[in-house]
Design a protein around this motif. Sequence first.
Motif, PDB file in Angstrom:
ATOM      1  N   ARG A 155     -17.237  -0.654   0.996  1.00  0.00           N
ATOM      2  CA  ARG A 155     -16.794  -0.299  -0.352  1.00  0.00           C
ATOM      3  C   ARG A 155     -17.089  -1.468  -1.295  1.00  0.00           C
ATOM      4  N   SER A 202     -10.906   0.077  -6.956  1.00  0.00           N
ATOM      5  CA  SER A 202      -9.501  -0.105  -6.568  1.00  0.00           C
ATOM      6  C   SER A 202      -9.021   1.131  -5.845  1.00  0.00           C
ATOM      7  N   ASN A 203      -8.012   0.934  -5.037  1.00  0.00           N
ATOM      8  CA  ASN A 203      -7.401   2.072  -4.369  1.00  0.00           C
ATOM      9  C   ASN A 203      -6.520   2.819  -5.354  1.00  0.00           C
ATOM     10  N   ILE A 204      -6.328   4.091  -5.136  1.00  0.00           N
ATOM     11  CA  ILE A 204      -5.482   4.858  -6.034  1.00  0.00           C
ATOM     12  C   ILE A 204      -4.043   4.351  -6.011  1.00  0.00           C
ATOM     13  N   VAL A 205      -3.659   3.694  -4.922  1.00  0.00           N
ATOM     14  CA  VAL A 205      -2.333   3.079  -4.879  1.00  0.00           C
ATOM     15  C   VAL A 205      -2.182   2.098  -6.042  1.00  0.00           C
ATOM     16  N   ASP A 206      -3.264   1.357  -6.319  1.00  0.00           N
ATOM     17  CA  ASP A 206      -3.213   0.389  -7.423  1.00  0.00           C
ATOM     18  C   ASP A 206      -2.977   1.099  -8.749  1.00  0.00           C
ATOM     19  N   GLY A 250      -4.608   6.684   0.270  1.00  0.00           N
ATOM     20  CA  GLY A 250      -5.512   5.691   0.839  1.00  0.00           C
ATOM     21  C   GLY A 250      -6.959   6.126   0.943  1.00  0.00           C
ATOM     22  N   ASN A 251      -7.220   7.444   0.805  1.00  0.00           N
ATOM     23  CA  ASN A 251      -8.583   7.923   0.999  1.00  0.00           C
ATOM     24  C   ASN A 251      -9.491   7.734  -0.200  1.00  0.00           C
ATOM     25  N   PHE A 299     -10.951   5.788  -3.760  1.00  0.00           N
ATOM     26  CA  PHE A 299     -11.127   4.578  -4.528  1.00  0.00           C
ATOM     27  C   PHE A 299     -11.721   4.903  -5.875  1.00  0.00           C
ATOM     28  N   CYS A 303     -13.189   7.869   1.019  1.00  0.00           N
ATOM     29  CA  CYS A 303     -13.278   7.187   2.306  1.00  0.00           C
ATOM     30  C   CYS A 303     -12.506   7.927   3.383  1.00  0.00           C
ATOM     31  N   ASP A 304     -12.503   7.352   4.575  1.00  0.00           N
ATOM     32  CA  ASP A 304     -11.766   7.940   5.696  1.00  0.00           C
ATOM     33  C   ASP A 304     -12.178   9.369   5.925  1.00  0.00           C
ATOM     34  N   GLU A 316       0.792  -1.217   0.000  1.00  0.00           N
ATOM     35  CA  GLU A 316       0.000   0.000   0.000  1.00  0.00           C
ATOM     36  C   GLU A 316       0.820   1.260   0.000  1.00  0.00           C
TER      37      GLU A 316
END
Lengths: 237, 281, 436
Positions: free
Chosen positions: C96, C101-105, C145-146, C148, C159-160, A52
């Motif tokens: 969710r 997907s998370n923006i990290v992806d 992380g916030n 998607f 999120c968050d 992550e």
Amino acid sequence: MKMRPGGELATRPLEFIWLADCSISMKTSGKIDALNDAIRKSIPFMREVAYENPNAQVYVRAIKFSSGAAWHIESRTPVESFEWSDLVVDGVTDLGAALLMLKEALKVSEMSERALPPVVVLISDGQPTDDYKTALASLMEEPWAVKAVKIAIAIGKSANKRILKEFCGDNGIDVLSADNAETLVEYIKWVSTVVLQAASSPASQAEQANTMGINVSIPVIDDDDDLLETISVEDVW
Amino acid sequence: MIITNKNWRNTFETVTGKSHVKIKMPNQDAALSKTISDEILITAVADGHGSKRCFRSHLGANYAVESAVTILEEIQDRLFKDGALNLKAFGKFYTKQIVKLWRDKVDADLKEHPLEENIIEDNDKKSIKKNPYIVYGSTLLIVILVKDFIVCYQLGDGDILFISKSKKVSKPIKRDERHIANDTSSLCLLKPEKEFKIKVFRDLKHVLKMIIISTDGYSNSFSSEHDFMKVGSDLIEIALEDGFEVIDENLKEWIEETSNLGSGDDTSVSVLMRIEEESMA
Amino acid sequence: MHRSFKDRQRVILKDGTVLTIVKFLGSGGQGEVYEVATPQARLALKWYFVQTGTDKQKNTIKKLVSTGKPDERYLWPIALAEVHGKKSFGYLMPLRPPQFSNIVDLMKRRIEPSFDAVVTACIQLADSFHKLHEKALCYRDISFGNFFFHGRTGDILICDNDNVTHTAIQDAGVLGTPRFMAPEIVRGDIKPNIQSDLFSLSVLIFYMLMMHHPLEGKQEASIKCFDLPAMTKLYGEQPIFIFDPLNRSNRPLPGYHDNALAFWPIYTEKVRQTFIKTFTQGLRMPSVRPSEKIWRDILIDLKNSIVVCDCGMENFYDIDKLKQGVLNKCWACGSLLKPASRIKIENEVIVLNMGTKLYGHHLNKYEKYKFKHILAEVIPHPIQRDMMGLKNLSRQTWNIKTKTGKSYAIDFGKSFTIEDGTVVDFGETSGQIRKG
């Protein structure tokens, strides 16, 4: 199929180094078994943190020390493929030798030109049996050693916490004291996740945290929850 | 002897292990139960360490169970707050006082019977001088039944088994697989009140039918954990078929037999069984 | 491992809600997240760690619950969660959906969306921030992380949201992630506010479009150990935009910052100018930072200008360049982009590629930014497959007039061939087709 050019977000390497005491005293009360187990259990969590964090590429290595010091896992292994092989006990507690080995690993010529602060975790249950003071002073001549996040975990009551604190330096974190297997697992999990996260991508910092003088803002470990919770008896079966 | 209150019946026994009978050592274990009130029942077992170093641990074990019972009696009014259970009173508030009373009892014994230097081993002399409580060292397991709640305490080794109405057996407090800093948790440690494992259970539907607590002499007599847990299902069957009195009458014999065939160690066992409400015909 | 709750554990909240813990989903710096089931629904439960579950935080959650979510894209606290006998607390929120997907992806290129999806996501980000700020709320903690993102449609979820507070509240407890923090916040000059939120939004859009950070160029490459003091200097004390027209000292270095070099020329001049303004003057003067509305309009324009090269790759049709008589080259195959069919509706020019959609905000000025509401789509001609037609997916009957003077009506489900000079009366507005 790639519909846009370019590659992944640029990353920097983050070195994570275990410094593990495998002196004979680690055999009593299953300490070495607990340590091997704890490190092994932490690997999936470490991988999750790395997964992550788009800005970091985590590499793991390990130095073991008893009578003298040696590489336990020498090659810089990407955390995605890192596997732990059990430490075996033998000998005394030559912390100084381990610190000198660490110095070699953190030399500017050895480290990548652009990296994130390395994380070094020292785990020991006893008193050093060699000249650790000179070795520590020599280690701290390396700029990467100064920048590294240094954490120490003392196992059991015979560990010399004062010396372990000297290793950590003035980072505002106490030496972690593990008296049983469960606590050791918790602390190892904490260093391999929370600390790793803080070094790779300092996250939301509470206003109160004093980040001056500390390389990385490190959260405090959970205190024991003194309040008893009620469990539904049906959950026992 | 059966101890009983409105909701629970209890019987307990402690037997001296074959190995100790042989060498004329006293029973290092202790067990004690008491009905504090209609709503509150306590049972406790303790295992004195019984080694050469802990040569007064038979006393330590007795002091342990006595302290657990006495303190609970003393604080019984603090256990409730506005009709609801006051969880805070069951935590360190209780265990700290048990430790203090235990130490007071040990101090009194030391005053009356100071330790004889000649029976202490040379390498133990230093640590005993620093901490004379070592000589009386003991584990302690407690179960308190209060209203719909079951509060379990575990300091050191030993076992607590829960058996459900449907004869399913489980351990509510898992054993500490590797206690890596000390041999075992004990009352003789520096801050034993911190080492107690405490769990509070609520049994609104009365699923729990039987509770067994024992010192490790009992489980050590069995070849496997599975076999030991079977004791739970066996006992509940006997009780349901033939009545709780059968357990009370035969418990001592059963434990002796098991211990002699098994660990040879001192063993204490306390069995609790829920009294079913009489249903209207 | 110590977890606050175990799988299958039954938990009764103080307000009477009965939950069953389904499974542990993950933990972050502030607490743990679990999937839980109530008799009515599956939800997520966020449970704070003892030291982060402060009274201040509890009040924040209570306020958020009563304020309600700014729009559909926010996974917002539904109810406070407190349990007897537990010191800490948490809150319930929607789960969710798995397709996000998370923006990290995105950053790690585990997902490969189209430019269209990425730009759509940026529009939704700007729009959602606008709705948040309209309520005088401030989203102080922005990080990868916030957010998607649905890789195919470009829909986003935010999120968050437990760090969202009213802008008037000075003392909110979190400061944000350094990479996303405005320079004045990194330096500690002031506390987070809407203008620093705007900066963070711009950084997020830059990351999405450029796969790189706006301040990481030669200066970043020269930093050996990138720790907090180094970050404070780069992002706070001496920030320099990598494409600052007047200051070349922080240009991206090939080999280190390739994404920045690859993506910058692809977008339109308007987008580049907006980034330049934000990250040059906007670094030191918060008031000149483009607002969410401006970003939204520029990004809609960007989405409108997607043109598909013959080689199949998406590019951007730069109308300013076209006016100068030059069109850019395709980033993939290098050939000159051919002027595409486009429709001009009032002041907007929308490129028409196979599959291009027209939405509410194009045809009806009262229906803004609802991407689910597709009112028209470019489809292949039923017989001549390389010819394009525009299909009516709205409730309004369209009136068509071709260049040659032919007039006819198009109802829902029917389409007409896209030809140069055709004028379409959509009801609320009208547009003219241009080809070549």
